[in-house]
Scaffold this active site. Sequence first.
Site, PDB file in Angstrom:
ATOM      1  N   LYS A  33       0.831  -1.217   0.000  1.00  0.00           N
ATOM      2  CA  LYS A  33       0.000   0.000   0.000  1.00  0.00           C
ATOM      3  C   LYS A  33       0.859   1.259   0.000  1.00  0.00           C
ATOM      4  CE  LYS A  33      -3.146  -2.973   0.118  1.00  0.00           C
ATOM      5  NZ  LYS A  33      -2.663  -4.299  -0.272  1.00  0.00           N
TER       6      LYS A  33
ATOM      7  N   LEU B 228      -3.328 -11.931 -12.599  1.00  0.00           N
ATOM      8  CA  LEU B 228      -3.952 -10.640 -12.263  1.00  0.00           C
ATOM      9  C   LEU B 228      -4.993 -10.828 -11.174  1.00  0.00           C
ATOM     10  CD1 LEU B 228      -4.166  -9.099 -15.844  1.00  0.00           C
ATOM     11  CD2 LEU B 228      -2.562  -8.511 -14.025  1.00  0.00           C
ATOM     12  N   GLY B 229      -4.585 -11.506 -10.097  1.00  0.00           N
ATOM     13  CA  GLY B 229      -5.386 -11.540  -8.870  1.00  0.00           C
ATOM     14  C   GLY B 229      -5.104 -10.238  -8.128  1.00  0.00           C
TER      15      GLY B 229
ATOM     16  N   VAL C 224      -2.861  -7.200  -9.833  1.00  0.00           N
ATOM     17  CA  VAL C 224      -3.562  -5.972 -10.229  1.00  0.00           C
ATOM     18  C   VAL C 224      -3.021  -4.767  -9.440  1.00  0.00           C
ATOM     19  CG1 VAL C 224      -5.796  -4.824 -10.177  1.00  0.00           C
ATOM     20  CG2 VAL C 224      -5.633  -7.123 -11.039  1.00  0.00           C
ATOM     21  N   GLU C 225      -2.906  -4.939  -8.124  1.00  0.00           N
ATOM     22  CA  GLU C 225      -2.428  -3.804  -7.303  1.00  0.00           C
ATOM     23  C   GLU C 225      -0.986  -3.437  -7.660  1.00  0.00           C
ATOM     24  OE1 GLU C 225      -4.968  -4.218  -3.110  1.00  0.00           O
ATOM     25  OE2 GLU C 225      -2.856  -4.713  -3.101  1.00  0.00           O
TER      26      GLU C 225
ATOM     27  N   GLY D  62      -0.657 -16.739  -7.387  1.00  0.00           N
ATOM     28  CA  GLY D  62      -1.316 -17.272  -6.197  1.00  0.00           C
ATOM     29  C   GLY D  62      -0.328 -17.547  -5.082  1.00  0.00           C
TER      30      GLY D  62
ATOM     31  N   HIS E 124     -23.745  15.900   1.294  1.00  0.00           N
ATOM     32  CA  HIS E 124     -23.566  16.312  -0.102  1.00  0.00           C
ATOM     33  C   HIS E 124     -22.431  17.321  -0.186  1.00  0.00           C
ATOM     34  CE1 HIS E 124     -24.490  17.627  -4.171  1.00  0.00           C
ATOM     35  NE2 HIS E 124     -24.419  18.871  -3.729  1.00  0.00           N
TER      36      HIS E 124
HETATM   37  C1  LIG Z   1       1.400  -8.531  -1.357  1.00  0.00           C
HETATM   38  C2  LIG Z   1       0.291  -8.843  -0.392  1.00  0.00           C
HETATM   39  C3  LIG Z   1      -0.662  -7.895  -0.137  1.00  0.00           C
HETATM   40  C4  LIG Z   1      -1.682  -8.163   0.765  1.00  0.00           C
HETATM   41  N1  LIG Z   1      -2.615  -7.198   0.987  1.00  0.00           N
HETATM   42  C5  LIG Z   1      -3.607  -7.418   1.857  1.00  0.00           C
HETATM   43  C6  LIG Z   1      -4.553  -6.408   2.137  1.00  0.00           C
HETATM   44  O1  LIG Z   1      -4.498  -5.320   1.581  1.00  0.00           O
HETATM   45  N2  LIG Z   1      -5.529  -6.672   3.045  1.00  0.00           N
HETATM   46  C7  LIG Z   1      -5.611  -7.877   3.675  1.00  0.00           C
HETATM   47  O2  LIG Z   1      -6.516  -8.064   4.500  1.00  0.00           O
HETATM   48  N3  LIG Z   1      -4.732  -8.864   3.425  1.00  0.00           N
HETATM   49  C8  LIG Z   1      -3.732  -8.658   2.530  1.00  0.00           C
HETATM   50  N4  LIG Z   1      -2.813  -9.645   2.300  1.00  0.00           N
HETATM   51  C9  LIG Z   1      -2.969 -10.934   2.995  1.00  0.00           C
HETATM   52  C10 LIG Z   1      -2.424 -10.865   4.449  1.00  0.00           C
HETATM   53  O3  LIG Z   1      -1.154 -10.253   4.465  1.00  0.00           O
HETATM   54  C11 LIG Z   1      -2.331 -12.285   5.003  1.00  0.00           C
HETATM   55  O4  LIG Z   1      -3.607 -12.885   4.901  1.00  0.00           O
HETATM   56  C12 LIG Z   1      -1.902 -12.331   6.473  1.00  0.00           C
HETATM   57  O5  LIG Z   1      -0.786 -11.528   6.696  1.00  0.00           O
HETATM   58  C13 LIG Z   1      -1.610 -13.793   6.851  1.00  0.00           C
HETATM   59  O6  LIG Z   1      -1.171 -13.891   8.191  1.00  0.00           O
HETATM   60  P1  LIG Z   1      -0.735 -15.298   8.788  1.00  0.00           P
HETATM   61  O7  LIG Z   1      -0.511 -15.095  10.233  1.00  0.00           O
HETATM   62  O8  LIG Z   1      -1.673 -16.358   8.374  1.00  0.00           O
HETATM   63  O9  LIG Z   1       0.664 -15.658   8.069  1.00  0.00           O
HETATM   64  P2  LIG Z   1       2.111 -14.976   8.105  1.00  0.00           P
HETATM   65  O10 LIG Z   1       2.069 -13.555   8.509  1.00  0.00           O
HETATM   66  O11 LIG Z   1       2.702 -15.321   6.778  1.00  0.00           O
HETATM   67  O12 LIG Z   1       2.884 -15.767   9.262  1.00  0.00           O
HETATM   68  C14 LIG Z   1       3.329 -17.087   9.116  1.00  0.00           C
HETATM   69  C15 LIG Z   1       4.661 -17.244   9.820  1.00  0.00           C
HETATM   70  O13 LIG Z   1       4.946 -18.638   9.958  1.00  0.00           O
HETATM   71  C16 LIG Z   1       6.308 -18.878   9.660  1.00  0.00           C
HETATM   72  N5  LIG Z   1       6.455 -20.298   9.295  1.00  0.00           N
HETATM   73  C17 LIG Z   1       6.115 -20.910   8.136  1.00  0.00           C
HETATM   74  N6  LIG Z   1       6.357 -22.234   8.211  1.00  0.00           N
HETATM   75  C18 LIG Z   1       6.853 -22.466   9.443  1.00  0.00           C
HETATM   76  C19 LIG Z   1       7.284 -23.635  10.136  1.00  0.00           C
HETATM   77  N7  LIG Z   1       7.231 -24.856   9.587  1.00  0.00           N
HETATM   78  N8  LIG Z   1       7.761 -23.491  11.388  1.00  0.00           N
HETATM   79  C20 LIG Z   1       7.819 -22.279  11.983  1.00  0.00           C
HETATM   80  N9  LIG Z   1       7.408 -21.148  11.388  1.00  0.00           N
HETATM   81  C21 LIG Z   1       6.924 -21.236  10.133  1.00  0.00           C
HETATM   82  C22 LIG Z   1       6.576 -17.898   8.526  1.00  0.00           C
HETATM   83  O14 LIG Z   1       7.947 -17.670   8.331  1.00  0.00           O
HETATM   84  C23 LIG Z   1       5.840 -16.655   9.048  1.00  0.00           C
HETATM   85  O15 LIG Z   1       6.643 -15.901   9.909  1.00  0.00           O
HETATM   86  C24 LIG Z   1      -1.761  -9.414   1.424  1.00  0.00           C
HETATM   87  C25 LIG Z   1      -0.781 -10.387   1.184  1.00  0.00           C
HETATM   88  C26 LIG Z   1       0.237 -10.110   0.288  1.00  0.00           C
HETATM   89  C27 LIG Z   1       1.290 -11.153   0.057  1.00  0.00           C
HETATM   90  N1  LIG Z   2      -6.169  -5.956  -1.124  1.00  0.00           N
HETATM   91  C1  LIG Z   2      -6.154  -7.178  -0.648  1.00  0.00           C
HETATM   92  O1  LIG Z   2      -6.973  -7.584   0.169  1.00  0.00           O
HETATM   93  C2  LIG Z   2      -5.100  -8.129  -1.104  1.00  0.00           C
HETATM   94  C3  LIG Z   2      -4.029  -7.686  -1.842  1.00  0.00           C
HETATM   95  C4  LIG Z   2      -3.091  -8.601  -2.248  1.00  0.00           C
HETATM   96  C5  LIG Z   2      -3.229  -9.926  -1.898  1.00  0.00           C
HETATM   97  N2  LIG Z   2      -4.262 -10.338  -1.163  1.00  0.00           N
HETATM   98  C6  LIG Z   2      -4.458 -11.758  -0.842  1.00  0.00           C
HETATM   99  O2  LIG Z   2      -3.314 -12.513  -1.135  1.00  0.00           O
HETATM  100  C7  LIG Z   2      -3.683 -13.743  -1.732  1.00  0.00           C
HETATM  101  C8  LIG Z   2      -2.799 -14.028  -2.909  1.00  0.00           C
HETATM  102  O3  LIG Z   2      -3.084 -13.116  -3.978  1.00  0.00           O
HETATM  103  P1  LIG Z   2      -2.706 -13.459  -5.469  1.00  0.00           P
HETATM  104  O4  LIG Z   2      -3.172 -12.341  -6.320  1.00  0.00           O
HETATM  105  O5  LIG Z   2      -1.285 -13.898  -5.567  1.00  0.00           O
HETATM  106  O6  LIG Z   2      -3.490 -14.816  -5.719  1.00  0.00           O
HETATM  107  P2  LIG Z   2      -4.904 -15.203  -6.367  1.00  0.00           P
HETATM  108  O7  LIG Z   2      -4.941 -16.677  -6.282  1.00  0.00           O
HETATM  109  O8  LIG Z   2      -6.003 -14.442  -5.783  1.00  0.00           O
HETATM  110  O9  LIG Z   2      -4.780 -14.773  -7.912  1.00  0.00           O
HETATM  111  C9  LIG Z   2      -3.902 -15.418  -8.791  1.00  0.00           C
HETATM  112  C10 LIG Z   2      -4.254 -15.063 -10.225  1.00  0.00           C
HETATM  113  O10 LIG Z   2      -3.304 -15.686 -11.052  1.00  0.00           O
HETATM  114  C11 LIG Z   2      -3.962 -16.314 -12.142  1.00  0.00           C
HETATM  115  N3  LIG Z   2      -3.102 -17.406 -12.579  1.00  0.00           N
HETATM  116  C12 LIG Z   2      -2.813 -18.556 -11.916  1.00  0.00           C
HETATM  117  N4  LIG Z   2      -1.951 -19.305 -12.632  1.00  0.00           N
HETATM  118  C13 LIG Z   2      -1.680 -18.619 -13.774  1.00  0.00           C
HETATM  119  C14 LIG Z   2      -0.858 -18.853 -14.918  1.00  0.00           C
HETATM  120  N5  LIG Z   2      -0.131 -19.958 -15.023  1.00  0.00           N
HETATM  121  N6  LIG Z   2      -0.835 -17.935 -15.891  1.00  0.00           N
HETATM  122  C15 LIG Z   2      -1.576 -16.804 -15.793  1.00  0.00           C
HETATM  123  N7  LIG Z   2      -2.370 -16.521 -14.743  1.00  0.00           N
HETATM  124  C16 LIG Z   2      -2.413 -17.412 -13.742  1.00  0.00           C
HETATM  125  C17 LIG Z   2      -5.320 -16.720 -11.601  1.00  0.00           C
HETATM  126  O11 LIG Z   2      -6.267 -16.830 -12.644  1.00  0.00           O
HETATM  127  C18 LIG Z   2      -5.635 -15.550 -10.659  1.00  0.00           C
HETATM  128  O12 LIG Z   2      -6.298 -14.503 -11.315  1.00  0.00           O
HETATM  129  C19 LIG Z   2      -5.140 -13.639  -2.125  1.00  0.00           C
HETATM  130  O13 LIG Z   2      -5.883 -14.571  -1.397  1.00  0.00           O
HETATM  131  C20 LIG Z   2      -5.548 -12.256  -1.771  1.00  0.00           C
HETATM  132  O14 LIG Z   2      -6.813 -12.217  -1.157  1.00  0.00           O
HETATM  133  C21 LIG Z   2      -5.216  -9.462  -0.758  1.00  0.00           C
END
Ligand SMILES: Cc1cc2nc3c(=O)[nH]c(=O)nc-3n(C[C@H](O)[C@H](O)[C@H](O)COP(=O)(O)OP(=O)(O)OC[C@H]3O[C@@H](n4cnc5c(N)ncnc54)[C@H](O)[C@@H]3O)c2cc1C
Ligand SMILES: NC(=O)c1ccc[n+]([C@@H]2O[C@H](COP(=O)([O-])OP(=O)(O)OC[C@H]3O[C@@H](n4cnc5c(N)ncnc54)[C@H](O)[C@@H]3O)[C@@H](O)[C@H]2O)c1
Length: 478
Positions: free
Chosen positions: A51, A180-181, A185-186, A263, A436
């Site tokens: 962000k 473009l998930g 997209v972002e 993904g 408004h």
């Molecule tokens: C680019 C991006 C943008 C995102 N934007 C948004 C958003 O705008 N809004 C939103 O709501 N969500 C967003 N998300 C999703 C959100 O960040 C995640 O859903 C959330 O942070 C997941 O938290 P978690 O605790 O499940 O995992 P994590 O925060 O990944 O924590 C898992 C931890 O476990 C550790 N671990 C893994 N395997 C092991 C093991 N075997 N032993 C010990 N430790 C281990 C990892 O190293 C890590 O520290 C985004 C994700 C990404 C990648």
């Molecule tokens: N603003 C937010 O809340 C936010 C922002 C970023 C990520 N996230 C979370 O992080 C998670 C991961 O996001 P993501 O965008 O990586 O995953 P996603 O699974 O949501 O999207 C992956 C996209 O890749 C496409 N795809 C898969 N294989 C492909 C291939 N071989 N060739 C071309 N296209 C292919 C799929 O059709 C899909 O549109 C999501 O669950 C999302 O909710 C949330």
Amino acid sequence: MKQVFDVAIIGAGHAGLNAVKEVRKLTDNWVLINGGPLGTTCARIGCMPSKVAIHLADNFQSRRRFERYGIHGADALALDQTSALEHVRDLRDTFVDLVLANTTDEMDDEHLLEGYAEFIDAGRLRVGDREIRADSVIIATGAKSMVPSPWQERFGDGILTVDTLFEQESLPKSVAVIGLGPIGVEIGQAMHRLGVDVTGIDHGKQLSRIPDPEVNRAAIDILQREFPVWLGHESRIERCDAGFRVYSGERVAEVEKLFLAVGRHPHLGPLRLERLNVPLDPHGVPMHDPETLRIGRLPVYLAGDSAGGIASLQMAAEQGRIAGYNAVHRRPRRLARKTPMAILFTDPNIALVGQRWDTLDHDRTAVALQRFGPVGRALIMGQNRGVLRVYADRRSHRILGAAMIGPRCEHLAHLLAWAIECRLTVERTLEMPFYHPVIEEALQDALLELDKELSTRRQPKRFALFGRRTATPTPAGA
Ligand SMILES: Cc1cc2nc3c(=O)[nH]c(=O)nc-3n(C[C@H](O)[C@H](O)[C@H](O)COP(=O)(O)OP(=O)(O)OC[C@H]3O[C@@H](n4cnc5c(N)ncnc54)[C@H](O)[C@@H]3O)c2cc1C
Ligand SMILES: NC(=O)c1ccc[n+]([C@@H]2O[C@H](COP(=O)([O-])OP(=O)(O)OC[C@H]3O[C@@H](n4cnc5c(N)ncnc54)[C@H](O)[C@@H]3O)[C@@H](O)[C@H]2O)c1
């Protein structure tokens, strides 16, 4: 060193940290095990740094409106990518420090163990050369960016993901964003606005799997005005002098780097879950009760991204709390069903709330469509692109869901989610105060349209007669 615990929590993300908060209300005999860097995915590579990059990119992009406002000289503005990326990392470090300060920094070596855990059996874990016993275990290991192995093997040196993007000193000149998930997209739009020549590619026909066809069409149209968006074909990649040639159907782009966003999958591999002898779903996630988060009858719970459901920060935190509570109580708590909401922080925002288009009973559903084109506030902001669709139940008149792309839709999405959560009808929502000129007037107009349709359907005969009788114009001054 202690070896026997009431609860072992694996993973120090938001899920694991919230589980700890619940567990420590009842016992101090717990251990948090974390492999990889501390500080959470959200703060290190996820929600927060993405962000920051988006905000920065949107600010730079606003120079394109300056000429219209009579502000000259915008062409001379330049973006220093190295400084921009440093700013992203600086703020990222601040977010990470804030997380650490409130959580793991205050834990001693008895409670925080760094290293990857694997199961020996349901009550025993191995972390390096240490064996841990625990009455209950919470798996909160997050998710990992997927990179298909053939691409990793052949093109690994040219692949970027969210794990590596913000570590770059500068951005590539050109990039194919594959997938473009939400991430593609972002980040794709942000990179384009930061000066990268972006081509967006997805093998599906929907952008970010937006189920509403009107909103999907509008989103594709809006993004395509900025950079090419190629949908509906598998990508084929080969090396070339410029870096990579990426084919999608008939189209081809030559790019310096590949940004893969195809993904993120539950990070469960290192845990050796096969030793639990429980059934796994096709993604390798143990079958578990989605409300109590318990795996079968084992004292083992799953929370956050590792549970394989919706990847969102709030969901991870909430599941962590439930798993933590259930790990130390006999009577389980259940995950409350909340109105689903997804917000993409693109410009304009994309949002889905409540029931999705593809799950509606279309015979029972009234749908309103409101374009942001004529919305006063959107026009003032120079951001009047987009469309809002709101769905309501024809019988109860309750709002069911919505899909939208438009300015500040993050806020409209919340208003609608709260209305759905409170089971409000269209009529009752219209009784709420509106100001408004505000973006919320787009919602007001959509609700008025729904109200009109619902009231027409409610009393079709009486209204038809009434309409005919009043069709004769009343004489002026009568
Ligand atoms: C680019 C991006 C943008 C995102 N934007 C948004 C958003 O705008 N809004 C939103 O709501 N969500 C967003 N998300 C999703 C959100 O960040 C995640 O859903 C959330 O942070 C997941 O938290 P978690 O605790 O499940 O995992 P994590 O925060 O990944 O924590 C898992 C931890 O476990 C550790 N671990 C893994 N395997 C092991 C093991 N075997 N032993 C010990 N430790 C281990 C990892 O190293 C890590 O520290 C985004 C994700 C990404 C990648
Ligand atoms: N603003 C937010 O809340 C936010 C922002 C970023 C990520 N996230 C979370 O992080 C998670 C991961 O996001 P993501 O965008 O990586 O995953 P996603 O699974 O949501 O999207 C992956 C996209 O890749 C496409 N795809 C898969 N294989 C492909 C291939 N071989 N060739 C071309 N296209 C292919 C799929 O059709 C899909 O549109 C999501 O669950 C999302 O909710 C949330």
